[in-house]
Design an enzyme around this catalytic site. Structure first.
Site, PDB file in Angstrom:
ATOM      1  N   GLY A 239       0.832  -1.203   0.000  1.00  0.00           N
ATOM      2  CA  GLY A 239       0.000   0.000   0.000  1.00  0.00           C
ATOM      3  C   GLY A 239       0.860   1.242   0.000  1.00  0.00           C
ATOM      4  N   SER A 240       0.297   2.325   0.487  1.00  0.00           N
ATOM      5  CA  SER A 240       0.998   3.612   0.449  1.00  0.00           C
ATOM      6  C   SER A 240       2.173   3.636   1.429  1.00  0.00           C
ATOM      7  CB  SER A 240       0.011   4.720   0.818  1.00  0.00           C
ATOM      8  OG  SER A 240      -0.503   4.459   2.109  1.00  0.00           O
ATOM      9  N   ARG A 242       2.701   5.963   3.459  1.00  0.00           N
ATOM     10  CA  ARG A 242       2.119   6.418   4.738  1.00  0.00           C
ATOM     11  C   ARG A 242       1.703   5.212   5.577  1.00  0.00           C
ATOM     12  NH1 ARG A 242      -2.760   6.279   5.655  1.00  0.00           N
ATOM     13  NH2 ARG A 242      -3.253   6.041   3.460  1.00  0.00           N
ATOM     14  N   GLY A 244       2.732   2.105   5.185  1.00  0.00           N
ATOM     15  CA  GLY A 244       3.900   1.263   5.459  1.00  0.00           C
ATOM     16  C   GLY A 244       4.698   1.762   6.652  1.00  0.00           C
ATOM     17  N   GLU A 261       5.755  -3.419   0.668  1.00  0.00           N
ATOM     18  CA  GLU A 261       5.700  -3.120  -0.776  1.00  0.00           C
ATOM     19  C   GLU A 261       4.899  -1.825  -0.909  1.00  0.00           C
ATOM     20  OE1 GLU A 261       7.061  -4.775  -3.259  1.00  0.00           O
ATOM     21  OE2 GLU A 261       7.575  -6.711  -2.379  1.00  0.00           O
ATOM     22  N   CYS A 295       1.587   0.636  -8.848  1.00  0.00           N
ATOM     23  CA  CYS A 295       2.744   1.084  -8.068  1.00  0.00           C
ATOM     24  C   CYS A 295       3.918   1.336  -9.004  1.00  0.00           C
ATOM     25  CB  CYS A 295       3.097   0.062  -7.000  1.00  0.00           C
ATOM     26  SG  CYS A 295       3.233  -1.585  -7.652  1.00  0.00           S
TER      27      CYS A 295
END
Ligand code: NAD
Length: 509
Positions: A239-240, A242, A244, A261, A295
Site C-alpha cells: 500500500g501507500s 504512509r 507502510g 511493498e 505502483c
C-alpha cells in the site's frame, strides 16, 4: 456488465458476512462496493469485529500446527489445485477485478494470469526449499542450514491489485508451511471474497482445516490489529508509504517481521540513442495503463535535450488517440480512477503543478455525460516540470506524466531519477551499451527494478519484486523471495566422541 455473470463467484449477496466453509466471520460495520466503471452497486460486505478476529486467529493457530506437518510437496499439491481452479475461473474473476477496481478487462485477465503463474512457480518451489551445507572448522562435524515455516503470515493489500498481490503472498507462504490471514482493501472487498471462496472450496475438498487461509474484512483499523498481533510472525503489507511507515513501526515495536511493498515514483530515462517508437509505446502504457494506478506506473520521463522536442510532440500526438471509457470494452485504453476521492487528489495535483510553475501540455479534466456517470473518469495529463517541484516528490495515484529535460551525460539523468524518496521501478531507453550498463551498475539506478528498453510497469513473477528507500525494501514473488516466509535454522552435528570448541577455545574439566 451483467451482474448475474458474477454469481458463480458467490460475491453478490447483500450483507455478506461469511462464506461457506471459510474462515471469515463478519458482523460489524457494513461497507458497500460500487463499481467505478458505472457507479452501480455491486454488493455489501460486513467488517470483522474484534471478537470475530480473535476467533479467526484462534482457528489459524490451530491450523498452523496441522499444516506445517504436511510435507512441502504435498502443500504444493494444494497450490496446484488453486492454480487449476483459477484457470477455470480466469474470465469471470478477471471481469470482477475489472468491474470492481476499474482496470481494463485485459489487465483483469492479466492479474488472474499472474495468480496462475505464481501458483505454478510455488508448486515447483515446494520441492526446492533448499538450505546450504557448510564445511565445519571442527573435525567430525557437519553443518547445514534449513528453513522452517514461520507460523501465521498476515497479508494486507491495496486496491489496485486486488487479487494478484494476495496470490503472490499466499502461494509462497502456504508452500512454505505457513497459514495466512488476509486483510484486503476495503475498496475491493468482493474480489477478496471471491478468492476466499475459491481457496475455501479447495481446502474443503481436501479435508483440510479452514484456518489455513482466512480473511478479515474492514478498514485500516483491522489492518492495525494484524500489525499489533504478536501471533502473526510476518506482516506482508502492500500500500501507500504512509501506511507502510505505520505498519513498520508497530511491527518493529514487537520485533516482528515485515515485508513492505509501498509507493513508487518511477522514471524512464530517454537517451539520445533511444528507439523513439518503443519509448513512446512504453511511456504511454506505463503512464495511462490502469489509469496510472499501478505502483510501477511511469510518473516521470527524463528526456535528453537532443530528443526532447521530438519525444514531447510524439507523446502529445499519442495522447490524442487514447480512448477513455468502460474498461470492460476492449476498444478503450483507459478506465476510471477507483473513486471520487482519487479524482479529488488528481485535481489537487493539477492545481499544485500549475502553482509550482509546471507547464501543462495535455490538460486534465473530469469527464461527464453518457458512460461517465460514476464521476471517476479523468483524462490523462502531461506536464513539463522540474524534478525538484514538491508535487513531483509525491506519488499521485493518477495518470499524470511529468516531462523533465536533462542535458549532458546519462549520469545526470540517473541523478535526477534517484533524487526522489521512492525506489521501486526504473527504466532506460537506449541503444548505447555504455549507458545501459552504467544504469544497471552500482552507480546507476537505486531502484529495486531497473529495466533496459522496457517501461517501468508490467513485471514478471519469476523475478523478485519490490523497491528500495520509501518503497519499503521488501521482495515478493520470484527468485529467492520465498526465504522471507521462513525462518532459517543453522544446525551443527558432532559425530565424534570428543567435544572440540569453535575458534580452538580450550575448556578442560
Ligand atoms: P493504502 O495504503 O491506502 O491501503 C492499503 C491497505 O492498507 C488497505 O488494506 C488499508 O486498509 C490498509 N491500511 C491503511 N492504513 C493502515 C494502517 N495504519 N495499518 C494497517 N493497515 C492499514 O493504499 P491503497 O490506496 O489501497 O493503494 C495504493 C498504494 O499502494 C500506492 O501507494 C501504491 O504504490 C501502493 N502499492 C504498492 C505496491 C508494491 O508492490 N510496491 C503494489 C500495489 C500498490
Amino acid at each position: 456488465m451483467n451482474l448475474k455473470e458474477l454469481s458463480s463467484l458467490n460475491v453478490l449477496e447483500k450483507n455478506l458476512g461469511s462464506s461457506t466453509g471459510s474462515n471469515w466471520f463478519a458482523s460489524g460495520k457494513q461497507f458497500d462496493s460500487f463499481s467505478p466503471t458505472n457507479g452501480k452497486y455491486i454488493g455489501s460486505v460486513l467488517s470483522t469485529t474484534k471478537a470475530e478476529y480473535e476467533q479467526i486467529i484462534k482457528k489459524a493457530e490451530e491450523a498452523k500446527l496441522y499444516w506445517r506437518d504436511i510435507p512441502a510437496p504435498k502443500r504444493g499439491e494444494i497450490i496446484r489445485q488453486l492454480g487449476d481452479k483459477l484457470r477455470q475461473e480466469k474470465e469471470i474473476l478477471g471481469k470482477l477485478v475489472s468491474y470492481e477496481m476499474g482496470k481494463s478487462y485485459q489487465e483483469g485477465l492479466g492479474e488472474v494470469q499472474e495468480m496462475i503463474d505464481i501458483c505454478d512457480f510455488a508448486v515447483g518451489l515446494s520441492r526446492q526449499l533448499y538450505g546450504n551445507t557448510i564445511h565445519s572448522e571442527r573435525p567430525g562435524h557437519r553443518m547445514y542450514d534449513q528453513y522452517h515455516p514461520l507460523g501465521i503470515v498476515g497479508i494486507i493489500t491495496a486496491f489496485n491489485f486486488p487479487v494478484a498481490v494476495w496470490a503472490w503472498n499466499a502461494a509462497l507462504a502456504l508452500v512454505c508451511g505457513n497459514v495466512i490471514v488476509w486483510k484486503p482493501s476495503e475498496k475491493t472487498p468482493l474480489c477478496a471474497i471471491a478468492c476466499q471462496n475459491i481457496m475455501a472450496q479447495i481446502l474443503k475438498e481436501n479435508n483440510l482445516p479452514e484456518g489455513i487461509s482466512s480473511v478479515v474484512t474492514g478498514d485500516a483499523e483491522v489492518g492495525k490489529w494484524i500489525a499489533e498481533d504478536e501471533r502473526i510472525t510476518l506482516v506482508s503489507a502492500t500500500g501507500s508509504t504512509r501506511m507502510g511507515k505505520q505498519v513498520a513501526v508497530t511491527v518493529a515495536n514487537r520485533l516482528g517481521k515485515t515485508l513492505l511493498e509501498l509507493g513508487g515514483n518511477n522514471a524512464i530515462i530517454v537517451t539520445p540513442s533511444a528507439d523513439l517508437k518503443m519509448t513512446i509505446i512504453g511511456a504511454v502504457f506505463g503512464a495511462v495503463g490502469t489509469a496510472g494506478q499501478r505502483c510501477t506506473s511511469t510518473r516521470r520521463l527524463i528526456v535528453h535535450e537532443d530528443v526532447y522536442d521530438k519525444v514531447k510532440s510524439s507523446l502529445v500526438e499519442a495522447y490524442k488517440q487514447i480512448k477513455i471509457g468502460d474498461p470492460l470494452d476492449s476498444n478503450n485504453h483507459m478506465g476510471p480512477l477507483i473513486d471520487t476521492d482519487a479524482v479529488a487528489m488528481y485535481l489537487d495535483a493539477l492545481n499544485q503543478i500549475k502553482e509550482q510553475g509546471g507547464n501543462i501540455l495535455v490538460e486534465g479534466k473530469v469527464l461527464e455525460g453518457e458512460g461517465y456517470e460514476s464521476g471517476c473518469y479523468v483524462t490523462p495529463v502531461i506536464a513539463e516540470v522540474e524534478n525538484h517541484y514538491p508535487i513531483v516528490q509525491d506519488e499521485t495515484f493518477a495518470p499524470i506524466l511529468y516531462l523533465i529535460k536533462y542535458s549532458g551525460e546519462v549520469q545526470n539523468a540517473i541523478e535526477i531519477q534517484n533524487s526522489v524518496k521512492q525506489g521501486l521501478s526504473s527504466a532506460i531507453m537506449t541503444t548505447n551499451l555504455r549507458e545501459s550498463e552504467l544504469f544497471l551498475s552500482q552507480n546507476g539506478s537505486d531502484c529495486g527494478i531497473a529495466n533496459v528498453n522496457i517501461g517501468t510497469s508490467g513485471a514478471e513473477i519469476g523475478g523478485a519484486f519490490g523497491g528500495e528507500k520509501e518503497t519499503g525494501g521488501g521482495r515478493e514473488s520470484g527468485s529467492d523471495a520465498w526465504k522471507i516466509y521462513m525462518r532459517r535454522q543453522t544446525n551443527t552435528i558432532n559425530y565424534t566422541t570428543s567435544l572440540p570448541l569453535a575458534q580452538g577455545i580450550k575448556f578442560v574439566l
